[in-house]
Motif scaffolding. Structure first.
Motif, PDB file in Angstrom:
ATOM      1  N   VAL A   1      31.072 -95.212 -18.787  1.00 32.28           N
ATOM      2  CA  VAL A   1      30.720 -96.331 -18.015  1.00 32.28           C
ATOM      3  C   VAL A   1      31.281 -97.897 -18.231  1.00 32.28           C
ATOM      4  O   VAL A   1      31.482 -98.244 -19.134  1.00 32.28           O
ATOM      5  CB  VAL A   1      28.566 -96.441 -18.177  1.00 32.28           C
ATOM      6  CG1 VAL A   1      28.838 -97.217 -16.669  1.00 32.28           C
ATOM      7  CG2 VAL A   1      28.593 -94.887 -17.621  1.00 32.28           C
ATOM      8  N   GLY A   2      32.310 -98.475 -17.065  1.00 31.50           N
ATOM      9  CA  GLY A   2      32.657 -99.620 -16.987  1.00 31.50           C
ATOM     10  C   GLY A   2      33.130 -99.853 -15.853  1.00 31.50           C
ATOM     11  O   GLY A   2      33.206 -99.101 -14.606  1.00 31.50           O
TER      12      GLY A   2
ATOM     13  N   ARG B   1      32.895-102.766 -19.990  1.00 31.90           N
ATOM     14  CA  ARG B   1      32.114-104.480 -19.747  1.00 31.90           C
ATOM     15  C   ARG B   1      32.217-103.547 -18.151  1.00 31.90           C
ATOM     16  O   ARG B   1      31.897-103.040 -17.820  1.00 31.90           O
ATOM     17  CB  ARG B   1      33.427-105.088 -19.024  1.00 31.90           C
ATOM     18  CG  ARG B   1      33.824-105.071 -20.316  1.00 31.90           C
ATOM     19  CD  ARG B   1      35.364-106.644 -19.850  1.00 31.90           C
ATOM     20  NE  ARG B   1      35.914-107.358 -18.868  1.00 31.90           N
ATOM     21  CZ  ARG B   1      36.185-108.382 -18.188  1.00 31.90           C
ATOM     22  NH1 ARG B   1      37.151-108.526 -18.017  1.00 31.90           N
ATOM     23  NH2 ARG B   1      35.404-109.085 -17.585  1.00 31.90           N
ATOM     24  N   LEU B   2      30.491-104.559 -17.678  1.00 32.30           N
ATOM     25  CA  LEU B   2      29.649-103.833 -16.696  1.00 32.30           C
ATOM     26  C   LEU B   2      29.968-104.824 -15.458  1.00 32.30           C
ATOM     27  O   LEU B   2      29.829-106.447 -16.101  1.00 32.30           O
ATOM     28  CB  LEU B   2      28.393-103.156 -16.787  1.00 32.30           C
ATOM     29  CG  LEU B   2      28.157-102.319 -17.674  1.00 32.30           C
ATOM     30  CD1 LEU B   2      27.046-102.319 -18.286  1.00 32.30           C
ATOM     31  CD2 LEU B   2      28.646-100.953 -17.100  1.00 32.30           C
TER      32      LEU B   2
ATOM     33  N   ARG C   1      22.187-105.819 -12.890  1.00 38.86           N
ATOM     34  CA  ARG C   1      21.264-104.428 -12.934  1.00 38.86           C
ATOM     35  C   ARG C   1      22.306-103.407 -13.672  1.00 38.86           C
ATOM     36  O   ARG C   1      21.477-101.708 -14.172  1.00 38.86           O
ATOM     37  CB  ARG C   1      21.362-104.506 -11.351  1.00 38.86           C
ATOM     38  CG  ARG C   1      20.508-102.958 -11.033  1.00 38.86           C
ATOM     39  CD  ARG C   1      20.149-102.616  -9.500  1.00 38.86           C
ATOM     40  NE  ARG C   1      20.136-101.623  -8.815  1.00 38.86           N
ATOM     41  CZ  ARG C   1      19.870-101.023  -8.075  1.00 38.86           C
ATOM     42  NH1 ARG C   1      21.756-101.882  -6.969  1.00 38.86           N
ATOM     43  NH2 ARG C   1      19.703-100.499  -7.252  1.00 38.86           N
ATOM     44  N   ASP C   2      23.721-103.130 -13.896  1.00 40.15           N
ATOM     45  CA  ASP C   2      24.393-101.649 -14.419  1.00 40.15           C
ATOM     46  C   ASP C   2      24.238-102.156 -15.310  1.00 40.15           C
ATOM     47  O   ASP C   2      23.702-100.788 -16.437  1.00 40.15           O
ATOM     48  CB  ASP C   2      25.552-101.802 -14.008  1.00 40.15           C
ATOM     49  CG  ASP C   2      26.070-102.379 -12.577  1.00 40.15           C
ATOM     50  OD1 ASP C   2      25.489-101.606 -12.178  1.00 40.15           O
ATOM     51  OD2 ASP C   2      27.088-102.477 -12.499  1.00 40.15           O
ATOM     52  N   LYS C   3      24.101-102.927 -16.475  1.00 41.74           N
ATOM     53  CA  LYS C   3      23.507-102.439 -17.610  1.00 41.74           C
ATOM     54  C   LYS C   3      22.065-102.278 -17.913  1.00 41.74           C
ATOM     55  O   LYS C   3      22.117-101.729 -19.055  1.00 41.74           O
ATOM     56  CB  LYS C   3      23.620-104.532 -18.829  1.00 41.74           C
ATOM     57  CG  LYS C   3      23.304-104.576 -20.233  1.00 41.74           C
ATOM     58  CD  LYS C   3      24.765-105.710 -20.308  1.00 41.74           C
ATOM     59  CE  LYS C   3      22.691-106.928 -19.585  1.00 41.74           C
ATOM     60  NZ  LYS C   3      23.853-108.547 -20.637  1.00 41.74           N
ATOM     61  N   ALA C   4      21.328-103.132 -17.075  1.00 40.77           N
ATOM     62  CA  ALA C   4      19.615-102.279 -17.579  1.00 40.77           C
ATOM     63  C   ALA C   4      20.251-100.785 -17.249  1.00 40.77           C
ATOM     64  O   ALA C   4      18.821 -99.942 -17.952  1.00 40.77           O
ATOM     65  CB  ALA C   4      19.073-103.607 -16.903  1.00 40.77           C
TER      66      ALA C   4
END
Length: 792
Positions: A37-38, A384-385, A389-392
C-alpha cells in the motif's frame, strides 16, 4: 541471502538513516499472501517489481495482472547497461521538458541505473542472470499488440476430480459465462438469469464428460441443447427455442465482429504453460490497460478462476510454488460491492496457501479495500500515504491481520516514511521493520503503450486451433467452411435404408445417449430401437403379467445379434426425423437397404426372448398362494405368515368351540361343590359355637356344685355332632378341589392343542418354493423396430 528475497536495506527507526543490514524476506512467507500500500510516488510500483524480480531469480514463476501497464517494465532489462539500450524507451516528453535530446537523456539514465545498482552491489551480470533464469511474456487479451490470449474461444475441460473440486470448476464457469454475457450487454445473475443458467449447465455437462468446447459448438448447443430439463422444467418451457436462438444470434454477432477476433485467437488460456515453458519459470504479464472496466473484470475473473482450478490439481506444499501479483487492485476487492473478480481473489486468499501459491496485491487506494477479506494477508508493506483516512484504514487492517492492540507507534512510523521507504509488517516476525527498496534491475520507465509492447514482443502463433463465429445461425447466412476431412469408413451421405423401415436420428439431449456414444459428436452409427411387449401367464397362479422392453442395438453386422442390446428408457422425443447439419455416417456391415435383414432381425429377437426371458415367482402349495411379479421373497413370506395366522386362528376357534361345553359343565359342577363347601362351613361354625357353649355351662356347674351330669352328656353329643359335620366339610372341600383340577386339566389340554396348531401353521408359512414362468412365442409382440442413427 540463502534463497531469501533481497528487498533493500534496513532503516534505523530512530535516525531514519539506512543501516548496513539488508532487508531479507523469506519467500515462503508469501504463501500467507501480502499487500503493498502506498500513494503515488511512494515507490510502490518499484517494490512490486523488486518482489517479482526476486521471485523469478529464485526460480518461482509469476502470473502478473497489470491494469495500468507498469509491470511491462520487467522486460526492460539491459545487461550491458548501454545508453543505446535505454534510448528506445526514453519518454520524449520527459526529454523535451528537460531540454535534452533522447540520446543525452538515455546516457543519463544508463549512468543512473549503473550507479544505482552498484550502490546495492548489483550490476549487469545480475541482470543477465535474471534474463537467463526466466522468460518474460506480455499477454494482451483483446489485442494483438503483445501475445494475444484466447480468452473466449476455447473452453478446455479441466483435469479435475469432480467429486472434490466441482466448486472450483463451477466458479470458473460462472466467471466465464458472466463475462461473456456482460460483453453482449446482459447483466446476468448466476441464480436467476436463464441465459446464465443455460450456458453454465451446457459447459458443466461437457466438462464432466471430459469434453472441451469452443464457441462454435456452444452456439450450436444453445439452439439444440443436449439436455432435456433444467431443474424440473422441460428445456423448451424454461427457455423457449425462439429465445435461445436470439441469445445465440447475439453471441454470434459479438464473435463475428472484427474487433472481437483477438479475443478468440492466440495462445490458449492454460495456466501451466503460462507459468512454465521448457522447465523455465515464466513471468506471465497480462496487460489490461487497454481494456474497459467490464473487460478487465472478465479477464481477471477468468484468469484467477483458471489459477484456482490449476492449483487444486497440484500437490500440497509449504514452499512458494507460484506468485500471483496484481498491480493496483482498486475496484476488484471493494469493501461493499461484489464485482465478479472479487470471488476468485478471496478464494485464493483463503485456500492458495495449502498449494504453495502466494498472492501479492498492490494498491494506492487503501480506502477501497475490503480489509476483512485482507485479514488473511500475513505480509504488509506500507509506504507513504496521502491522507489520515488512508492511514487509519491501514492501521485497522494491521490490527485485524495480526491482533495488534497498540498501534500508536506504527502510526508515528508510517507518518514519518519517506519516498521508497516502507514499513514491513510480517505476522511471522516478532517486530515490524522499516526498509528502503534496493535499485530495481528493470528500467522503471513507466507504463508502456500498446505500440511499445508490440515493439517488445515478437509473437508467432502456436499450432493451436482458434475459434471463429458460426455462420449458420440465420437463414440468410451460409457457411463457406470447407468440409472436414472424413475418417476411414465414414460418409457424409446417409446409407440407404429399406423403404418399409422408419429412420430417425437420436437427439443428443436424450438422457441415455452417453451410455452408447458421444452426444457432442457429429459422426453417427447405425442402431436399432426396439420396443417389445411380452406377456407371462400361468393359470394356477392366476397370473397375467405384461412387461415392455425398450432396447437399442448397435454394431449391426451381416447377422443381427440380439445379445448386443442395451436397455434404455426412450420415448418419441428422443428421435428426430431430420439429420443434423454436418453429420457424417459410419458405414455399417448390415444390409440396411434390404427389408429381409430387418425381418430376420425381428425373428432372431423374438427367438432370443423366447429362450431367455422368464420370471421367477414364489409358491406356497399348502396355502395355495403365489407371489406377484416383483414381490420379494421376504414380502411373500410376510404375506404367507399372515395367511397362516388366519388359518391358525380358525383352527383355534374350532378348538375353543369344542372345549367350551365341557368347560361350562365342569365349571357348573365346581360351582355346586363350592356352594356345598360354603354351606357346610356355616353349619360347622354354628355347631362349634353351640358345643362350646354347652361345654362352658357344664364346667361352671361343676365348679359351683350343681348337678351337671345331664348337661355334660348333652355337651358331648353336641361335640360329636360338630366333629361329624367337620368331616363332611372336609369331604366337600376335597370334592371341590377335584372339580377344580378337572377345569385346570381342560385348560391345559386346550393350550397344548392351540400351541400345536400355531406351530404347524408357522411351519406351513415357511414352506416356499421358487417356480419359473416362461414365454410362449405367441406371448411376444414386437411393437416397434426402427433404425436410429446414434452420435458416437
Amino acid at each position: 541471502m540463502a534463497g531469501d528475497f533481497f528487498l533493500g536495506g534496513v532503516i534505523d527507526p530512530k535516525t531514519g538513516d539506512r543501516t548496513d543490514a539488508i532487508q531479507e524476506y523469506d519467500p515462503g512467507d508469501l504463501t500467507t499472501h501480502g499487500v503493498i500500500v502506498g500513494m503515488t510516488g511512494s515507490g510502490k510500483t518499484g517494490l512490486g517489481i523488486i518482489y517479482l524480480e526476486e521471485a523469478l531469480r529464485a526460480g518461482i514463476p509469476t502470473l502478473i495482472l497489470d491494469p495500468k501497464g507498469d509491470m511491462t517494465n520487467l522486460l526492460l532489462t539491459f545487461p550491458d547497461l548501454a545508453p543505446a539500450d535505454f534510448q528506445p524507451w526514453i519518454d520524449p516528453g520527459e526529454a523535451k521538458s528537460e531540454g535534452k535530446t533522447a540520446a543525452v537523456l538515455a546516457e543519463e539514465k544508463a549512468s543512473l541505473w549503473k550507479n544505482g545498482l552498484a550502490g546495492w552491489d548489483l550490476d549487469g551480470t545480475t541482470i543477465a542472470d535474471l534474463r537467463s533464469t526466466a522468460d518474460f511474456t506480455i499477454y494482451t487479451p483483446g489485442s494483438t499488440a503483445g501475445v494475444p490470449l484466447n480468452i473466449v474461444g476455447s473452453l478446455d475441460a479441466p483435469a479435475i476430480d469432480w467429486e472434490k473440486d466441482a466448486e472450483a470448476a463451477r466458479d470458473e464457469i460462472e466467471g466465464w459465462v458472466s463475462g461473456l454475457l456482460g460483453l453482449i450487454g446482459i447483466d446476468a445473475d448466476p441464480i436467476s438469469s436463464r441465459e446464465h443458467i443455460l450456458l453454465a449447465n451446457l459447459i458443466e455437462r461437457s466438462w464432466r464428460a471430459g469434453n472441451s468446447l469452443d464457441l462454435a459448438t456452444l452456439l450450436g448447443q444453445i439452439q439444440r441443447p443436449p439436455i432435456r430439463k433444467l431443474g424440473v422444467f422441460e428445456i423448451d418451457d424454461f427457455f423457449p427455442p425462439k429465445d435461445r436462438k436470439a441469445l445465440a444470434m447475439a453471441i454470434n454477432g459479438l464473435v463475428a465482429s472484427p474487433s472481437f477476433s483477438s479475443w478468440i485467437s492466440g495462445e490458449p488460456l492454460d495456466i501451466q504453460s503460462m507459468l512454465w515453458k521448457d522447465d523455465k519459470p515464466q513471468a506471465a504479464i497480462v496487460y489490461l490497460a487497454h481494456l474497459s472496466d467490464d473487460e478487465r473484470q472478465f479477464v481477471v475473473t477468468l484468469l484467477l478462476s483458471k489459477m484456482i482450478t490449476w492449483m487444486r490439481t497440484q500437490a500440497g506444499t509449504g514452499d512458494l510454488r507460484a506468485l500471483v501479483y496484481m498491480d493496483e487492485v482498486y475496484g476488484f476487492v471493494p469493501p461493499t460491492a461484489e464485482p465478479p473478480a472479487k470471488k476468485p481473489i478471496l478464494t485464493l486468499l483463503k485456500q492458495a496457501r495449502a498449494f504453495g501459491v502466494g498472492v501479492l496485491l498492490s494498491t494506492q487506494n487503501p480506502v477501497d479495500l475490503d480489509y476483512k477479506a485482507m485479514s488473511n494477508a500475513g505480509t504488509w508493506c506500507v509506504g507513504r500515504l496521502q491522507t489520515e483516512r488512508d492511514k487509519a484504514r491501514i492501521l485497522e487492517a494491521l490490527q485485524s491481520a495480526s491482533g495488534l492492540t497498540d498501534v500508536g507507534e506504527l502510526d508515528a512510523t508510517i507518518s514519518g516514511l519517506d519516498k521508497r521507504q516502507f514499513l514491513l509488517h510480517n505476522t511471522r516476525e516478532k517486530e515490524p521493520s522499516i526498509f528502503t527498496t534496493r535499485w530495481a534491475l528493470s528500467y522503471l520507465r513507466g507504463p508502456l503503450t500498446k505500440e511499445q509492447i508490440g515493439d517488445l514482443t515478437s509473437y508467432v502463433p502456436s499450432a493451436t486451433s482458434t475459434s471463429g463465429p458460426r455462420d449458420d445461425l440465420a437463414d440468410e447466412q451460409t457457411s463457406d467452411a470447407s468440409a472436414p476431412e472424413l475418417a476411414d469408413g465414414t460418409t457424409p451421405v446417409m446409407p440407404t435404408v429399406a423403404d418399409s423401415i422408419s429412420v430417425y436420428h437420436v437427439d443428443p439431449a436424450a438422457p441415455w445417449v452417453e451410455e452408447l456414444g458421444n452426444p457432442d459428436s457429429a459422426t453417427y452409427t447405425a442402431g436399432i430401437a426396439a420396443r417389445v411387449t411380452v406377456t407371462f401367464d400361468d393359470t394356477p397362479a392366476k397370473l397375467v403379467y405384461t412387461e415392455e422392453y425398450e432396447r437399442i442395438f448397435t454394431d449391426l453386422g451381416d447377422r443381427f445379434d440380439p445379445e448386443t442390446g442395451v436397455d434404455v428408457d426412450y420415448d418419441d422425443r428422443d428421435f428426430e426425423t431430420d439429420p443434423p447439419d454436418g453429420a457424417t455416417y459410419r458405414i455399417p456391415e448390415a444390409d440396411l437397404n434390404k427389408a429381409t435383414w430387418f425381418r430376420s432381425a425381428q425373428t432372431k429377437l423374438k427367438d432370443a426372448l423366447y429362450r431367455s426371458q422368464t420370471i421367477t415367482i414364489f409358491k406356497n402349495a399348502k396355502l395355495k398362494l403365489y407371489s406377484r411379479p416383483g414381490e420379494s421373497r421376504e414380502d411373500f413370506l410376510k404375506r404367507c405368515d399372515i395367511e397362516a395366522q388366519n388359518r391358525a386362528d380358525k383352527a383355534v376357534a374350532a378348538m375353543r368351540d369344542k372345549y367350551d361345553t365341557r368347560f361350562r359343565r365342569a365349571k357348573d359342577v365346581f360351582a355346586t361343590a363350592e356352594r356345598r363347601v360354603s354351606e357346610l362351613e356355616v353349619d360347622v361354625e354354628g355347631s362349634r359355637r353351640l358345643a362350646n357353649a354347652y361345654a362352658a355351662e357344664s364346667v361352671v356347674g361343676m365348679l359351683f356344685g350343681r348337678k351337671s351330669a345331664r348337661r355334660l352328656t348333652t355337651s358331648m353329643r353336641k361335640r360329636q355332632a360338630t366333629l361329624s359335620k367337620e368331616q363332611r366339610l372336609l369331604s366337600a372341600q376335597d370334592k371341590a378341589e377335584d372339580k377344580w383340577k378337572v377345569m385346570q386339566e381342560l385348560e391345559e389340554r386346550l393350550g397344548k392343542e392351540v400351541a400345536a396348531a400355531n406351530d404347524t401353521w408357522e411351519k406351513v408359512a415357511l414352506t416356499v418354493e421358487e417356480i419359473e414362468i416362461g414365454l410362449e412365442k405367441t406371448d411376444i409382440s414386437v411393437d416397434e423396430f426402427v433404425l436410429v442413427w446414434i452420435p458416437t
